[in-house]
Design an enzyme around this catalytic site. Structure first.
Site, PDB file in Angstrom:
ATOM      1  N   ARG A  52       0.858  -1.197   0.000  1.00  0.00           N
ATOM      2  CA  ARG A  52       0.000   0.000   0.000  1.00  0.00           C
ATOM      3  C   ARG A  52       0.889   1.241   0.000  1.00  0.00           C
ATOM      4  NH1 ARG A  52      -3.609   0.149   5.142  1.00  0.00           N
ATOM      5  NH2 ARG A  52      -4.349  -1.763   4.127  1.00  0.00           N
TER       6      ARG A  52
ATOM      7  N   HIS B 228       1.741  -2.040   5.636  1.00  0.00           N
ATOM      8  CA  HIS B 228       1.547  -2.367   4.223  1.00  0.00           C
ATOM      9  C   HIS B 228       2.520  -1.597   3.326  1.00  0.00           C
ATOM     10  CE1 HIS B 228      -2.127  -4.884   4.086  1.00  0.00           C
ATOM     11  NE2 HIS B 228      -2.479  -4.238   5.190  1.00  0.00           N
TER      12      HIS B 228
ATOM     13  N   ASP C 240      -3.447  -8.521   3.237  1.00  0.00           N
ATOM     14  CA  ASP C 240      -4.790  -8.735   3.787  1.00  0.00           C
ATOM     15  C   ASP C 240      -5.476  -9.767   2.899  1.00  0.00           C
ATOM     16  OD1 ASP C 240      -4.362  -6.769   5.682  1.00  0.00           O
ATOM     17  OD2 ASP C 240      -5.350  -5.196   4.519  1.00  0.00           O
TER      18      ASP C 240
ATOM     19  N   GLU D 116      -6.859  -7.862  13.668  1.00  0.00           N
ATOM     20  CA  GLU D 116      -7.497  -8.112  12.374  1.00  0.00           C
ATOM     21  C   GLU D 116      -7.200  -9.545  11.917  1.00  0.00           C
ATOM     22  OE1 GLU D 116      -7.013  -3.484  10.733  1.00  0.00           O
ATOM     23  OE2 GLU D 116      -5.814  -5.099   9.844  1.00  0.00           O
TER      24      GLU D 116
ATOM     25  N   HIS E 195      -5.057  -9.882   8.480  1.00  0.00           N
ATOM     26  CA  HIS E 195      -3.823  -9.096   8.306  1.00  0.00           C
ATOM     27  C   HIS E 195      -2.591  -9.877   8.777  1.00  0.00           C
ATOM     28  CE1 HIS E 195      -1.707  -5.011   8.640  1.00  0.00           C
ATOM     29  NE2 HIS E 195      -0.878  -5.831   9.279  1.00  0.00           N
TER      30      HIS E 195
END
Length: 430
Positions: A299, A344, A351, A409, A412
């Site tokens: 990301r 990320h 993910d 999460e 993740h």
């Protein structure tokens, strides 16, 4: 006879002037061939040495430095931009001068010897480029020096003590076509420590502003212009062809409700190491009847900034009912759902979920991807035994192959031995 002599004299002078003009014209034409406009985005670093004949194409001008009786050479357009920068800073009461600019390979060897003798071999290796790999060979880079209280602060350690002054200088750089070349936190990319004094001309104010606003160093920007994965990264689909990609931040179905900045194509990028480890996970779960479904991988930092800006606008709650119905948007920072940095952006976090090949549906994990709430915690107990078991199938497979989970999460995971643990990249996903 006097008239004849005078006429002959002027004819001779005219002939000489014409001949001189002809030679001058020939020289100018030749110069236009050899002194063409430089490549203002030429990349020179430890892994991209300069070509041996590059200097022949440079139109260099000789300029004064801050050292008495010492001059330097700078590419002509770069120097003109420098003078514009210098004048603009002078209006703000800031005086700068040139420490060094163009360096030949031979001169770079001399610099390396001097720094090794003065600061030691380790410091010199991290600060001074190996001859042939210095950006100063381009003629487009300048090391500037500020004057403080009437004295030039040319020692590196003195300049590092002037962050406020350099912040003002850096703000002015892009307006004149310059970028700050060696940024803090980008040492693994550039190969060098942060240098607030090292500036680089890139040809235009528009491009310089674009690069500076992005937070990229030149390596990242140049790589980002190519239709290929950045160095050290791979397209996940090429390494794990069995994976199903549903890149949520390329779509508008995410907690923001818009396509996220930096997601230019619905592809997934990961570091080579993370992708290879995920290939092992894919083979593992495929033998159990599942495929991996990827929601997000690498990301870019600009995407994280997009999240930050969205979170500050508490009036935008378009996607609240789908992703955070039980939370007020104002608490997302405080409770850690939105942050200034994301793992990320280091390139080794993914993910994902599991897709059941028998039912042709995602496994029921007892909660959706990117749900803001304790229901997303892997060990959340208020779900069915089957849903919990499904989470554990994914979790155990990821852990077996070198990934570590995030306790908030279930989707993740980050590679334990990630190759860039301290670097946050900003290449666009494309």
């Amino acid at each position: 006879m006097k008239t004849i002599k005078k006429t002959t004299f002027f004819a001779l002078v005219s002939a000489l002037i014409f001949a001189s003009f002809a030679v001058s014209c020939k020289k100018t034409a030749a110069d236009k061939i050899t002194q063409k406009q430089p490549d203002y985005l030429v990349l020179v670093n430890k892994t991209h040495p300069i070509s041996g004949d590059y200097a022949k194409s440079l139109d260099l001008v000789t300029v004064d430095t801050v050292y008495e009786d010492e001059t330097a050479e700078v590419e002509k357009s770069t120097y003109e931009a420098y003078l514009s920068l210098k004048a603009a800073l002078a209006e703000q009461g800031i005086e700068i001068g040139i420490d060094s600019a163009y360096r030949s390979v031979e001169y770079q060897e001399k610099i390396m010897r001097e720094f090794t003798e003065k600061y030691g071999e380790e410091y010199a290796k991290n600060t001074v480029a190996v001859p042939g790999t210095s950006e100063h060979h381009t003629g487009l880079a300048i090391d500037i020096v500020p004057k403080v209280d009437g004295e030039w602060k040319w020692e590196n350690e003195d300049m590092m003590k002037l962050p406020e002054l350099f912040a003002l200088i850096h703000k002015e750089l892009p307006k004149h076509g310059f970028i700050l070349r060696l940024l803090p936190g980008k040492e693994e990319i550039t190969g060098y420590s942060y240098e607030p004094w090292h500036i680089r001309y890139v040809g235009s104010a528009e491009l310089a502003q674009k690069i500076m606003d992005s937070g990229l160093v030149l390596e990242e920007y140049v790589d980002g212009q190519k239709d290929s994965a950045p160095k050290g990264f791979v397209y996940l689909a090429e390494v794990v062809p069995d994976a199903i990609l549903e890149i949520r931040y390329y779509s508008t179905y995410n907690f923001v409700g818009d396509r996220i900045d930096g997601y230019e194509k619905p592809v997934a990028l990961l570091t080579e190491e993370a992708a290879e480890a995920l290939k092992a996970v894919s083979d593992d779960v495929k033998a159990q009847g599942y495929r991996l479904k990827i929601y997000d991988a690498y990301r870019p930092q600009r995407a994280v900034t997009h999240f930050m800006n969205w979170a500050k606008d508490t009036s935008d709650t378009r996607m609240k009912q789908y992703f955070y119905p039980n939370l007020d948007k104002s608490v997302l920072f405080a409770q850690g759902y939105i942050a200034e940095k994301s793992g990320h952006s280091r390139g080794s976090t993914v993910d994902l979920t599991l897709f059941d090949m028998a039912t042709e549906k995602e496994l029921d994990m007892g909660g959706t991807f990117d749900w803001f709430g304790e229901e997303s915690h892997p060990d959340y107990t208020q779900i069915t035994e089957e849903q919990f078991a499904n989470r554990m199938i994914l979790r155990k497979a990821m852990i077996r192959h070198g990934f570590k989970p995030l306790e908030e999460e279930w989707w993740h995971f980050t590679l334990k031995d990630e190759p860039y643990p301290d670097t946050y990249f900003d290449y666009p996903v494309k």
